[in-house]
Design a protein around this motif. Structure first.
Motif, PDB file in Angstrom:
ATOM      1  N   GLN A 112      35.055  36.285  47.254  1.00 53.38           N
ATOM      2  CA  GLN A 112      34.866  37.436  48.141  1.00 53.38           C
ATOM      3  C   GLN A 112      33.387  37.778  48.192  1.00 53.38           C
ATOM      4  O   GLN A 112      32.719  37.805  47.158  1.00 53.38           O
ATOM      5  N   TYR A 123      31.349  38.367  39.032  1.00 50.59           N
ATOM      6  CA  TYR A 123      30.638  39.068  40.096  1.00 50.59           C
ATOM      7  C   TYR A 123      29.173  38.691  40.051  1.00 50.59           C
ATOM      8  O   TYR A 123      28.697  38.141  39.035  1.00 50.59           O
ATOM      9  N   ASN A 157      31.981  49.820  44.353  1.00 50.53           N
ATOM     10  CA  ASN A 157      30.836  50.065  45.225  1.00 50.53           C
ATOM     11  C   ASN A 157      30.258  48.757  45.755  1.00 50.53           C
ATOM     12  O   ASN A 157      29.571  48.734  46.772  1.00 50.53           O
ATOM     13  N   THR A 158      30.570  47.680  45.045  1.00 46.39           N
ATOM     14  CA  THR A 158      30.164  46.332  45.460  1.00 46.39           C
ATOM     15  C   THR A 158      31.392  45.446  45.284  1.00 46.39           C
ATOM     16  O   THR A 158      32.247  45.412  46.146  1.00 46.39           O
ATOM     17  N   TYR A 159      31.485  44.750  44.154  1.00 47.12           N
ATOM     18  CA  TYR A 159      32.702  43.996  43.851  1.00 47.12           C
ATOM     19  C   TYR A 159      33.814  44.987  43.496  1.00 47.12           C
ATOM     20  O   TYR A 159      33.575  46.174  43.314  1.00 47.12           O
ATOM     21  N   MET A 160      35.037  44.467  43.408  1.00 48.76           N
ATOM     22  CA  MET A 160      36.212  45.337  43.193  1.00 48.76           C
ATOM     23  C   MET A 160      36.737  45.094  41.787  1.00 48.76           C
ATOM     24  O   MET A 160      37.335  44.042  41.514  1.00 48.76           O
ATOM     25  N   ASP A 161      36.524  46.076  40.923  1.00 44.24           N
ATOM     26  CA  ASP A 161      36.814  45.823  39.519  1.00 44.24           C
ATOM     27  C   ASP A 161      38.102  46.452  39.003  1.00 44.24           C
ATOM     28  O   ASP A 161      38.550  46.094  37.911  1.00 44.24           O
ATOM     29  N   ARG A 213      42.671  40.054  39.878  1.00 42.82           N
ATOM     30  CA  ARG A 213      41.859  40.515  38.749  1.00 42.82           C
ATOM     31  C   ARG A 213      40.451  39.966  38.920  1.00 42.82           C
ATOM     32  O   ARG A 213      40.279  38.767  39.190  1.00 42.82           O
ATOM     33  N   LEU A 214      39.463  40.803  38.732  1.00 41.72           N
ATOM     34  CA  LEU A 214      38.077  40.380  38.850  1.00 41.72           C
ATOM     35  C   LEU A 214      37.716  39.443  37.704  1.00 41.72           C
ATOM     36  O   LEU A 214      37.935  39.763  36.542  1.00 41.72           O
ATOM     37  N   TYR A 224      38.108  36.226  42.051  1.00 41.09           N
ATOM     38  CA  TYR A 224      39.280  36.927  41.550  1.00 41.09           C
ATOM     39  C   TYR A 224      40.376  35.914  41.238  1.00 41.09           C
ATOM     40  O   TYR A 224      40.491  34.887  41.902  1.00 41.09           O
ATOM     41  N   ALA A 232      33.222  39.277  34.305  1.00 39.80           N
ATOM     42  CA  ALA A 232      33.686  40.656  34.159  1.00 39.80           C
ATOM     43  C   ALA A 232      34.113  40.897  32.715  1.00 39.80           C
ATOM     44  O   ALA A 232      34.285  39.952  31.931  1.00 39.80           O
ATOM     45  N   ALA A 259      31.935  37.387  44.497  1.00 41.82           N
ATOM     46  CA  ALA A 259      32.824  37.605  43.366  1.00 41.82           C
ATOM     47  C   ALA A 259      33.994  36.634  43.439  1.00 41.82           C
ATOM     48  O   ALA A 259      34.337  36.124  44.508  1.00 41.82           O
ATOM     49  N   ARG A 316      33.732  43.273  54.464  1.00 41.46           N
ATOM     50  CA  ARG A 316      33.941  42.429  53.299  1.00 41.46           C
ATOM     51  C   ARG A 316      34.950  41.335  53.682  1.00 41.46           C
ATOM     52  O   ARG A 316      35.852  41.576  54.490  1.00 41.46           O
ATOM     53  N   TYR A 356      30.311  40.466  49.094  1.00 41.74           N
ATOM     54  CA  TYR A 356      30.021  41.886  49.294  1.00 41.74           C
ATOM     55  C   TYR A 356      28.572  42.068  49.718  1.00 41.74           C
ATOM     56  O   TYR A 356      27.923  43.061  49.390  1.00 41.74           O
TER      57      TYR A 356
END
Lengths: 116, 107
Positions: free
Chosen positions: B89, B49, A100-104, B45-46, B36, B55, B34, B96, B91
């Motif tokens: 990145q 954030y 919904n915000t960052y991509m997890d 991979r996150l 990655y 994470a 964020a 984006r 958001y």
């Protein structure tokens, strides 16, 4: 385990369309947006568009507007991304990602090759 | 559209040393940034954030910071598993956008 399972690799001719799928498991599909990101060979990540999984609305990056169609089947927990009028520049790995915000959570990617 | 500029493109670091990666935005993204990590043949991979928050499962050697529109990812005590490409990145707004990436390689 929360995951996104993507459809298999495809080879398409220039001018054709491709439709790939992204199926959610381990969580409620409608609780999160699904993003589409691609990566051309040896290049970086490019955000293409997003699906609001609950309501079905979508947004696309300007360069893909009119060419990218994102739909969903909530009963199947699946998002579908169709890219039309393919060219060789569309050869890439296409990832779906939850967020919904960052991509997890990310799928493993679908390789699309455009070649005559 | 927010443009994110990452530097350097490639960073050569010895194991055990500190790596400092930069990501500069051309306009405010508040804290909505964020990071990655991507290894060859794998999906991203996150890591981080909200500029600062690691994470789940990300070790404490990874940290994020911010000064205005400049964001930094610091990896303290690089381990062999950390050699990879790193992307920022935002958001904060649509569309984006991602930075071009920084490759961290073994010196």
């Amino acid at each position: 385990q929360e995951q996104l399972v993507q459809s298999g690799a495809e080879v398409k001719e220039p001018g054709a369309s491709v439709k790939l799928s992204c199926t959610a498991s381990g969580y409620t599909f409608t609780s999160y947006y699904i993003h589409l990101i691609r990566q051309a060979p040896g290049r970086g990540l490019e955000w293409m568009g997003v699906l609001h999984s609950s309501g079905g609305s979508t947004r696309s990056a300007p360069k893909f507007q009119g060419r990218l169609i994102i739909t969903r089947d909530t009963s199947a927990g699946t998002a579908y991304m169709e890219l039309r009028r393919l060219t060789s520049d569309d050869t890439a790995i296409y990832y779906c990602a939850r967020g919904n915000t960052y991509m997890d959570v990310w799928g493993k990617g679908t390789t699309i090759t455009v070649s005559s | 559209e927010v443009v994110l500029t990452q530097s350097p493109a490639t960073l050569s670091v010895s194991p055990g040393e500190r790596a400092t990666l930069s990501c500069r935005a051309n306009q405010s993204v508040s804290i909505y940034l964020a990071w990655y990590q991507q290894k060859p043949g794998q999906a991203p991979r996150l890591l981080i954030y909200g500029t600062f928050t690691r994470a789940t499962g990300i070790p404490a050697r990874f940290s994020g910071s911010q000064s205005g529109t400049e964001f930094t990812l610091t990896i303290s005590g690089l381990q062999s598993d950390d050699f990879a490409v790193y992307y920022c990145q935002q958001y904060y707004s649509w569309p984006r956008t991602f930075g071009e990436g920084t490759k961290v390689e073994v010196k």
